[in-house]
Write a protein that holds these residues in place. Structure first.
Motif, PDB file in Angstrom:
ATOM      1  N   ASP B   1       0.839  -1.193   0.000  1.00  0.00           N
ATOM      2  CA  ASP B   1       0.000   0.000   0.000  1.00  0.00           C
ATOM      3  C   ASP B   1       0.876   1.245   0.000  1.00  0.00           C
ATOM      4  O   ASP B   1       1.945   1.265   0.582  1.00  0.00           O
ATOM      5  N   ALA B   2       0.383   2.278  -0.677  1.00  0.00           N
ATOM      6  CA  ALA B   2       1.151   3.516  -0.754  1.00  0.00           C
ATOM      7  C   ALA B   2       1.231   4.184   0.607  1.00  0.00           C
ATOM      8  O   ALA B   2       0.322   4.101   1.429  1.00  0.00           O
ATOM      9  N   LYS B   3       2.346   4.922   0.820  1.00  0.00           N
ATOM     10  CA  LYS B   3       2.523   5.646   2.069  1.00  0.00           C
ATOM     11  C   LYS B   3       1.814   6.990   1.966  1.00  0.00           C
ATOM     12  O   LYS B   3       1.737   7.576   0.881  1.00  0.00           O
ATOM     13  N   THR B   4       1.309   7.463   3.082  1.00  0.00           N
ATOM     14  CA  THR B   4       0.655   8.768   3.112  1.00  0.00           C
ATOM     15  C   THR B   4       1.389   9.691   4.068  1.00  0.00           C
ATOM     16  O   THR B   4       2.032   9.237   5.027  1.00  0.00           O
ATOM     17  N   THR B   5       1.281  10.993   3.817  1.00  0.00           N
ATOM     18  CA  THR B   5       1.893  12.008   4.664  1.00  0.00           C
ATOM     19  C   THR B   5       0.835  13.027   5.029  1.00  0.00           C
ATOM     20  O   THR B   5       0.144  13.568   4.151  1.00  0.00           O
ATOM     21  N   GLN B   6       0.700  13.264   6.346  1.00  0.00           N
ATOM     22  CA  GLN B   6      -0.278  14.224   6.847  1.00  0.00           C
ATOM     23  C   GLN B   6       0.403  15.149   7.853  1.00  0.00           C
ATOM     24  O   GLN B   6       1.352  14.751   8.527  1.00  0.00           O
ATOM     25  N   PRO B   7      -0.093  16.394   7.979  1.00  0.00           N
ATOM     26  CA  PRO B   7       0.448  17.256   9.038  1.00  0.00           C
ATOM     27  C   PRO B   7       0.080  16.676  10.395  1.00  0.00           C
ATOM     28  O   PRO B   7      -0.993  16.107  10.558  1.00  0.00           O
ATOM     29  N   SER B  25       1.770  10.344  -2.909  1.00  0.00           N
ATOM     30  CA  SER B  25       2.362  10.492  -4.238  1.00  0.00           C
ATOM     31  C   SER B  25       2.675   9.161  -4.912  1.00  0.00           C
ATOM     32  O   SER B  25       2.857   9.119  -6.127  1.00  0.00           O
ATOM     33  N   THR B  26       2.741   8.060  -4.143  1.00  0.00           N
ATOM     34  CA  THR B  26       3.069   6.756  -4.740  1.00  0.00           C
ATOM     35  C   THR B  26       1.832   5.892  -4.951  1.00  0.00           C
ATOM     36  O   THR B  26       1.946   4.692  -5.187  1.00  0.00           O
ATOM     37  N   ILE B  27       0.667   6.501  -4.893  1.00  0.00           N
ATOM     38  CA  ILE B  27      -0.582   5.741  -5.039  1.00  0.00           C
ATOM     39  C   ILE B  27      -0.636   5.102  -6.423  1.00  0.00           C
ATOM     40  O   ILE B  27      -0.219   5.693  -7.427  1.00  0.00           O
ATOM     41  N   GLY B  29      -2.915   2.901  -9.496  1.00  0.00           N
ATOM     42  CA  GLY B  29      -4.190   3.135 -10.146  1.00  0.00           C
ATOM     43  C   GLY B  29      -5.383   2.447  -9.518  1.00  0.00           C
ATOM     44  O   GLY B  29      -6.518   2.926  -9.642  1.00  0.00           O
ATOM     45  N   ASN B  30      -5.154   1.331  -8.843  1.00  0.00           N
ATOM     46  CA  ASN B  30      -6.280   0.589  -8.267  1.00  0.00           C
ATOM     47  C   ASN B  30      -6.401   0.788  -6.761  1.00  0.00           C
ATOM     48  O   ASN B  30      -7.101   0.015  -6.092  1.00  0.00           O
ATOM     49  N   GLU B  31      -5.717   1.770  -6.232  1.00  0.00           N
ATOM     50  CA  GLU B  31      -5.786   2.042  -4.799  1.00  0.00           C
ATOM     51  C   GLU B  31      -6.765   3.170  -4.495  1.00  0.00           C
ATOM     52  O   GLU B  31      -6.787   4.191  -5.178  1.00  0.00           O
ATOM     53  N   TYR B  32      -7.544   2.957  -3.456  1.00  0.00           N
ATOM     54  CA  TYR B  32      -8.518   3.935  -3.001  1.00  0.00           C
ATOM     55  C   TYR B  32      -7.921   4.786  -1.887  1.00  0.00           C
ATOM     56  O   TYR B  32      -7.059   4.330  -1.134  1.00  0.00           O
ATOM     57  N   VAL B  33      -8.448   5.985  -1.728  1.00  0.00           N
ATOM     58  CA  VAL B  33      -8.091   6.852  -0.601  1.00  0.00           C
ATOM     59  C   VAL B  33      -9.220   6.773   0.417  1.00  0.00           C
ATOM     60  O   VAL B  33     -10.380   7.052   0.092  1.00  0.00           O
ATOM     61  N   ILE B  89      -5.676   6.913   4.562  1.00  0.00           N
ATOM     62  CA  ILE B  89      -5.126   5.571   4.320  1.00  0.00           C
ATOM     63  C   ILE B  89      -5.391   5.182   2.878  1.00  0.00           C
ATOM     64  O   ILE B  89      -6.500   5.370   2.375  1.00  0.00           O
ATOM     65  N   VAL B  90      -4.383   4.639   2.241  1.00  0.00           N
ATOM     66  CA  VAL B  90      -4.530   4.149   0.875  1.00  0.00           C
ATOM     67  C   VAL B  90      -4.699   2.633   0.924  1.00  0.00           C
ATOM     68  O   VAL B  90      -3.919   1.939   1.548  1.00  0.00           O
ATOM     69  N   GLN B  91      -5.727   2.128   0.289  1.00  0.00           N
ATOM     70  CA  GLN B  91      -6.033   0.706   0.343  1.00  0.00           C
ATOM     71  C   GLN B  91      -6.412   0.208  -1.041  1.00  0.00           C
ATOM     72  O   GLN B  91      -7.162   0.880  -1.756  1.00  0.00           O
ATOM     73  N   GLU B  92      -5.893  -0.992  -1.385  1.00  0.00           N
ATOM     74  CA  GLU B  92      -6.119  -1.489  -2.734  1.00  0.00           C
ATOM     75  C   GLU B  92      -7.546  -1.980  -2.939  1.00  0.00           C
ATOM     76  O   GLU B  92      -8.255  -1.512  -3.809  1.00  0.00           O
ATOM     77  N   THR B  93      -7.951  -2.929  -2.191  1.00  0.00           N
ATOM     78  CA  THR B  93      -9.301  -3.474  -2.345  1.00  0.00           C
ATOM     79  C   THR B  93      -9.850  -3.808  -0.980  1.00  0.00           C
ATOM     80  O   THR B  93      -9.124  -3.834   0.014  1.00  0.00           O
ATOM     81  N   SER B  94     -11.114  -4.063  -0.930  1.00  0.00           N
ATOM     82  CA  SER B  94     -11.719  -4.465   0.332  1.00  0.00           C
ATOM     83  C   SER B  94     -11.127  -5.794   0.765  1.00  0.00           C
ATOM     84  O   SER B  94     -10.661  -6.577  -0.057  1.00  0.00           O
ATOM     85  N   GLY B  95     -11.123  -6.017   2.030  1.00  0.00           N
ATOM     86  CA  GLY B  95     -10.516  -7.221   2.578  1.00  0.00           C
ATOM     87  C   GLY B  95      -9.071  -7.033   2.927  1.00  0.00           C
ATOM     88  O   GLY B  95      -8.457  -7.921   3.527  1.00  0.00           O
ATOM     89  N   SER B  96      -8.504  -5.891   2.579  1.00  0.00           N
ATOM     90  CA  SER B  96      -7.106  -5.620   2.893  1.00  0.00           C
ATOM     91  C   SER B  96      -6.979  -4.944   4.245  1.00  0.00           C
ATOM     92  O   SER B  96      -7.877  -4.233   4.690  1.00  0.00           O
ATOM     93  N   ARG B  97      -5.826  -5.141   4.871  1.00  0.00           N
ATOM     94  CA  ARG B  97      -5.558  -4.490   6.152  1.00  0.00           C
ATOM     95  C   ARG B  97      -5.512  -2.982   5.962  1.00  0.00           C
ATOM     96  O   ARG B  97      -5.187  -2.482   4.895  1.00  0.00           O
ATOM     97  N   LEU B  98      -5.810  -2.257   7.031  1.00  0.00           N
ATOM     98  CA  LEU B  98      -5.597  -0.821   7.063  1.00  0.00           C
ATOM     99  C   LEU B  98      -4.249  -0.558   7.714  1.00  0.00           C
ATOM    100  O   LEU B  98      -3.959  -1.097   8.787  1.00  0.00           O
TER     101      LEU B  98
END
Lengths: 115, 110
Positions: B1-7, B25-27, B29-33, B89-98
């Protein structure tokens, strides 16, 4: 609407004892997840089950085991408890369908204190 | 899963809009926000998610940039009860860990 149910809500154990946490997912949800949140930390994924089969495994200690039963409820079994196991344990449930994305719904958590 | 950056933290006045940014930035095409929030020691609560189109529900709006490398969660009229840690959190499909990052501690002030 029905939510995820966790029991017990609070649990106090001594070192080297065992503990069992229970989770009842939202009806018709087929996937259950377990997360651990230590003091001042963010939730960390432990393990998940899809249709009663382990589907993913995270940083879960070998002293811990989990399973999902035929009625879809899940139990997290923790043995040889250590002080560092003191944490909030969250269970979450969701649907899981390839090609779709479904949100996870979290329970209120079980606060485990190991003394 | 792509890494996210937040303040790490943000403040907002009660009744005003809260705009929480997230970089991913590394998300792929099939990953959801996804956005979740956690009010002190309660179970994380789902807020909203999207793939590439902007989304709105009764809680919030999600604006995703055209290149999908960043997004903004908007709480249109923040209340004191919106004080929480907000996780992008960026997640590919349902059933995946957060995979929870450090999140943004939003404090809504009276």
């Amino acid at each position: 609407a029905a939510g995820v149910i966790q029991s017990p809500r609070h649990l106090i154990k001594e070192k080297r004892e065992t503990a069992t946490l229970k989770c009842y997912p939202i009806p018709r949800h087929d996937t259950v997840y377990w997360y651990q949140q230590g003091p001042g930390q963010d939730p960390q994924f432990l393990i998940s089950f899809y249709e009663k089969m382990q589907s993913d495994k995270g940083s879960i200690p070998d002293r811990f085991s989990a399973q999902q039963f035929s009625d879809y409820h899940s139990e997290l079994n923790m043995s040889s408890l250590e002080l560092g196991d003191s944490a909030l344990y969250f269970c979450a449930s969701s649907l899981a369908l390839w090609g779709y994305s479904y949100e996870q719904y979290f329970g209120p958590g079980t606060r485990l204190t190991v003394t | 899963d792509a890494k996210t950056t937040q303040p790490p933290s943000m403040d907002c006045a009660e009744g005003r809009a809260a705009n929480l940014p997230c970089n991913h930035s590394t998300i792929s095409g099939n990953e959801y926000v996804y956005w979740y929030r956690q009010i002190h020691s309660q179970g994380p609560q789902y807020i909203i998610h999207g793939l590439k189109n902007n989304e709105t529900n009764e809680m919030a709006s999600l604006i995703i940039t055209e290149d999908r490398k960043s997004s903004t969660l908007i709480l249109p009229h923040a209340t004191l009860r919106d004080t929480a840690v907000y996780y992008c959190i960026v997640q590919e499909t349902s059933g995946s860990r957060l995979t929870f990052g450090e999140g943004t501690q939003l404090t809504v002030n009276p």
